[in-house]
Structure formats: structure tokens, C-alpha cells
Design an enzyme around this catalytic site. Structure first.
Site, short mmCIF file in Angstrom:
data_model
loop_
_atom_site.label_atom_id
_atom_site.label_comp_id
_atom_site.label_asym_id
_atom_site.label_seq_id
_atom_site.Cartn_x
_atom_site.Cartn_y
_atom_site.Cartn_z
N SER A 84 17.25 23.89 41.77
CA SER A 84 18.13 24.02 42.95
C SER A 84 17.05 23.17 44.07
CB SER A 84 18.90 25.07 42.66
OG SER A 84 19.45 25.72 42.56
N ARG A 141 17.13 20.48 46.27
CA ARG A 141 17.23 19.88 48.29
C ARG A 141 16.40 19.65 48.66
NH1 ARG A 141 20.73 23.27 45.45
NH2 ARG A 141 22.65 24.56 46.26
N ARG A 191 32.68 16.28 33.42
CA ARG A 191 33.17 18.05 34.47
C ARG A 191 34.10 17.59 35.32
NH1 ARG A 191 26.61 20.60 35.30
NH2 ARG A 191 28.03 22.22 35.92
N SER A 224 31.08 28.89 44.53
CA SER A 224 30.18 27.70 44.59
C SER A 224 28.94 27.34 44.81
CB SER A 224 31.12 26.51 43.61
OG SER A 224 30.78 25.29 43.38
N GLN A 245 27.13 24.60 45.02
CA GLN A 245 27.30 23.47 44.67
C GLN A 245 28.37 22.47 45.92
OE1 GLN A 245 27.56 21.70 41.11
NE2 GLN A 245 26.01 22.26 40.24
N ASP A 277 23.68 31.18 35.77
CA ASP A 277 22.66 30.19 34.85
C ASP A 277 22.44 31.14 33.70
OD1 ASP A 277 23.77 28.01 36.60
OD2 ASP A 277 21.77 27.87 37.60
N LYS A 295 29.73 24.39 32.47
CA LYS A 295 28.59 23.85 32.70
C LYS A 295 28.87 22.99 32.31
CE LYS A 295 28.19 27.21 36.25
NZ LYS A 295 27.78 26.46 37.41
N ARG A 348 30.29 27.17 27.78
CA ARG A 348 29.42 28.26 27.79
C ARG A 348 29.39 29.49 26.97
NH1 ARG A 348 24.51 27.11 32.54
NH2 ARG A 348 24.13 25.32 31.81
N ARG A 364 20.13 25.28 28.03
CA ARG A 364 20.18 26.81 28.28
C ARG A 364 20.20 27.54 27.20
NH1 ARG A 364 18.15 27.23 33.24
NH2 ARG A 364 19.30 26.27 35.29
#
Ligand code: S3P
Length: 439
Positions: free
Chosen positions: A26, A30, A126, A172, A174, A320, A347, A351, A392
């Protein structure tokens, strides 16, 4: 057909020693975004050299930003200023990376040029309405497919975005970050309220670049009044990558490891809290602050885990880490119940379903629910499981090998490269007997 990567993990093993997992994903994303929009030269160290963060890097190169590196996690970004991006000549391809697409959609909505965002099969499935709908309220013009998915066709609306007050329907980071980036180009103030705390790396990094950002309770606010001053960023190790070994050392008897320089921002440490509630032995050593982010070394010794009802307030703080937490639950005594985690279904894969299927294949009593899972602890068996191209999931089932009764084969593992290309090397060095082949 393209070759796929298969992991094979031998049953048993003990994790011992020290490791430094790669940089936080993350924060790496950024660092490129804000470094590119800054005035002056930003130096980044600890950058995650994995496909997702490299997709963001390439997107900014495609918009004319001169970025040197990465060389051993070091980057030099020659910032072009808030108005300095150039129209890309072709669609920006963002691979598997939801963070790149959602954050960029906000940033690009306020530019003076049009752009198109595309991604791989998983990213193209997504949900993007969560960003395009609030952006439309700000005056953005973004076309998606009928299902609200990528490709995103973004009209440049420089000077025509309006600040809004937005209460997010889901927790979220995001969505929050997308709107804050759009708010840097909007008239008036943009205010975003989150229903529960989510990772705050965008807000912290904006402050690190001397850009004014307000915080009042659960509301974050920003406006176009400000410039970004280049800075230096030291990216901590990613707690989401460390999580595999936090669980591994907790479940494998005799284990004792230290994970160095891990980011322990309180909006990310749900995995530590959940494991501790289950009885894990995790000690936080050498706490310090590096570039506005808290960092520590984490020592983990094996523990006797018990099943718990996972507090819903911890869900966004560990969002996550659930694939590997499900493995911890399978090794615990008693029942573990997760609720309030329907976000896991959208995701990189679903998941909840994919982990339930794989755990059941390995003989674990794991019952998926619409918003979580109920797992009865007990043994883990041997077998072949599908990761569905989700990094993951692949790494979580590798860790399950530590407590399995026989080998586990995991299919479709190439996307481990999206977040943790060194996973095999570090896992082997710590004591997991893991090999990798091509199909
Ligand atoms: C991220 C936010 C989270 C997380 C993702 C990275 C970010 O997504 O799952 O891996 O960098 O902002 P959501 O905001 O969709 O929960």
C-alpha cells in the site's frame, strides 16, 4: 496455454531465524503517486519490487514521470507537480492491482486529459462502482462495462470537479484514498467519512509531503489548496507479507522467529490482535517511527491456539490476512467464527469460497457463510488445492503445510509475484520445505 506455477510443500517443519519481508504494498503504491505529483525529487527506499507496485510505477512513467530504479528497493522520482502529468499514449495496464486502479481513477478524473485503465482477468471482474459512483457525484465522467467493471474510460475534467461530503457504505481504504486524490483537484472541500477505521497511509503520506489534510473523528477532508513538497520515504516491511510467518511460527511447534522492520500502523495490526486473542505469542520489539509510520521487529514463538469469534471491529484492520488466519483457525482447538467480512468475496478471488474449498479438500471442517466462515479446528490433511490465481491463497496454503499430515500441492501460484516475489526464498530460509515447479 501460458505455463502456470505449482507450489509443493512437504508436511511438517519448524520456523527459525530472522527475516525481513519486502516493502509494504500500500505504501509503495502511494509513494509513486504522491512522489510523481510532488515538486522536486523524492527518494524512496524499501520499495516493493513486485508486479502490483510496478504496475503503478509503469503507469506514471506512461504519463511522463521520470522515475529511476528500482534498484534494491531504491527509487528516485522526479516529481512533475500536481498539474504536470502528461496524457498517456495508450491504455494504462494495471495487471492484478485493485489499489492501482481504484486510486488512479480518482487521480485521473481531475486531469486535463482522457485516460483508459485496464487490468488482468481478475481485476477486470472486480467492482469499480464503489469508486465511479462517488466520483460521478463530484462531476467525474467515467465509463465502465455494464457490470460496473474495467476497462475504465476516464474523461479529463480539469477544473470541473466539485468537492462532496461522502459517507462510505463500506470500510474501504481504496475508496477513501480515491476520493482524497480526486479532492486534490476539486473545487471546495471533499469530506470522506468511514464506517470503521481503515488503513490511513494516504493521509499520513500526504502530511509527509506537506499537503494539508484534515481529520476529525471518522472524517477525512482535503481540498485543492496545496502543493506536494518532495520528501524521503522509507517503506517499512509489509505486515500483510509478515502475516504468513506470524501464523506459520504460531502453528509449528518449536518455532521461534524475528521479523524485522515490520510496519505496525494501528490500522494494519488486526492480524496481531486476532492471533493474540487465539493465544499466539507475539512480542513487539524495538518500536520506532520511520517516516511517519510506526515500525517494529516482531518475535513469534509457537503457541497453543484456541478458536475464537473474531471481533467484527478487527475485520478491516486485518482484511488481507484472512486466508492465512483461516489456516491458523484450522490448527486451533475449537471453533473459530468470522462474520462481517463480505468484502472478502470481492478481493483478487472470492477468498471465502476459495479458502473453504481448499480447506475442505484438506479435510478441514470449514463452512463458508455469506459474510465469513466457521472453522472447526483439528488436523490438516494432504491434497491438491487451487489458488485461483490469488497470491494470498497460494501463500496461505503453503503455510498450512507446517501442520499437514502429508504434502500439499497448490496450483496457479504465479501471482505470488504480485506482492511477495521472495516468498519461496524467505519461507525456505526460515524452515518451510517448499518447492516450485511449472505445469
Ligand atoms: C488497500 C486497501 C484494501 C486492501 C488492499 C490494499 C490499499 O482494500 O484489501 O489490499 O492499499 O488501500 P479495500 O480498500 O478494498 O478494503
Amino acid at each position: 496455454m501460458a505455463k502456470t506455477i505449482t507450489f509443493k510443500v512437504q508436511a511438517g517443519g519448524i520456523l527459525r531465524g530472522e527475516a525481513r519481508v519486502p516493502g509494504d504494498k500500500s505504501i509503495s503504491h502511494r509513494s509513486i503517486m504522491l512522489g510523481s505529483l510532488a515538486q522536486g525529487v523524492t527518494h524512496v527506499s524499501g520499495f516493493l519490487e513486485a508486479e502490483d507496485a510496478l504496475s503503478t510505477l509503469q503507469a506514471f512513467r506512461d504519463m511522463g514521470v521520470d522515475i529511476e530504479g528500482p534498484v534494491q528497493g531504491k527509487l528516485t522520482i522526479h516529481g512533475v507537480g500536481k498539474q504536470g502529468l502528461k496524457a498517456p499514449e495508450k491504455p494504462l495496464y494495471l495487471g492484478n492491482s485493485g489499489t492501482s486502479m481504484r486510486l488512479l481513477s480518482g487521480l485521473l478524473a481531475g486531469q486535463a486529459f482522457d485516460s483508459v485503465l485496464t487490468g488482468d482477468k481478475s481485476l477486470s471482474g472486480r467492482p469499480m462502482k464503489r469508486v465511479t459512483e462517488p466520483l460521478a457525484k463530484m462531476g467525474a465522467l467515467i465509463e465502465t462495462t455494464e457490470q460496473g467493471t474495467a476497462p475504465l474510460h476516464i474523461k479529463g475534467r480539469a477544473g470541473r470537479l466539485q468537492g462532496i461530503d461522502y459517507v462510505m457504505p463500506m470500510a474501504s481504504a481504496q475508496v477513501k484514498s480515491c476520493l482524497l486524490l480526486a479532492g486534490m483537484y476539486a473545487e471546495g472541500v471533499t469530506r470522506v467519512t468511514e464506517p470503521a477505521p481503515t488503513r490511513d497511509h494516504t493521509e499520513r503520506m500526504l502530511a509527509g509531503f506537506s499537503y494539508p489534510v484534515g481529520k476529525q473523528g471518522s472524517e477525512v477532508s482535503i481540498s485543492a489548496e496545496g502543493t506536494l513538497a518532495a520528501t524521503t520515504i522509507d517503506v517499512p516491511s509489509d505486515i500483510s507479507s509478515a502475516a504468513f510467518f506470524l501464523v506459520g511460527a504460531s502453528i509449528a511447534q518449536g518455532s521461534n522467529i524475528v521479523l524485522k522492520h515490520v510496519g505496525i500502523n494501528p490500522t494494519r495490526t488486526g492480524v496481531i490482535d486476532i492471533l493474540r486473542l487465539m493465544g499466539a505469542n507475539i512480542t513487539v520489539l524495538n518500536e520506532r517511527v520511520v517516516g511517519g509510520e510506526p515500525v517494529a521487529d516482531l518475535q513469534v514463538t509457537a503457541g497453543k491456539l484456541k478458536g475464537i469469534d473474531i471481533p467484527e471491529a478487527l475485520v478491516p484492520l486485518a482484511i488481507d490476512e484472512f486466508p492465512v488466519l483461516f489456516v491458523a483457525a484450522a490448527c486451533a482447538e475449537g471453533q473459530t467464527r468470522l462474520t462481517g467480512a463480505e468484502e472478502l468475496r470481492v478481493k483478487e478471488s472470492d477468498r471465502i469460497q476459495v479458502m473453504a474449498d481448499g480447506l475442505q479438500t484438506l479435510g478441514v471442517n470449514a463452512q463458508p457463510t455469506p459474510d465469513g466462515m466457521i472453522i472447526q479446528g483439528g488436523g490438516i490433511g494432504a491434497g491438491t488445492v487451487e489458488s485461483h490465481g490469488d497470491h494470498r491463497i497460494a501463500m496461505a496454503f503453503s503455510i498450512a503445510g507446517l501442520r499437514a499430515s502429508g504434502p500439499i500441492v497448490i496450483k496457479d501460484c504465479e501471482n505470488v509475484n504480485t506482492s511477495f516475489p521472495e516468498f519461496i526464498d524467505i519461507a525456505q530460509a526460515l524452515g518451510l520445505v517448499l518447492t516450485c515447479g511449472q505445469d
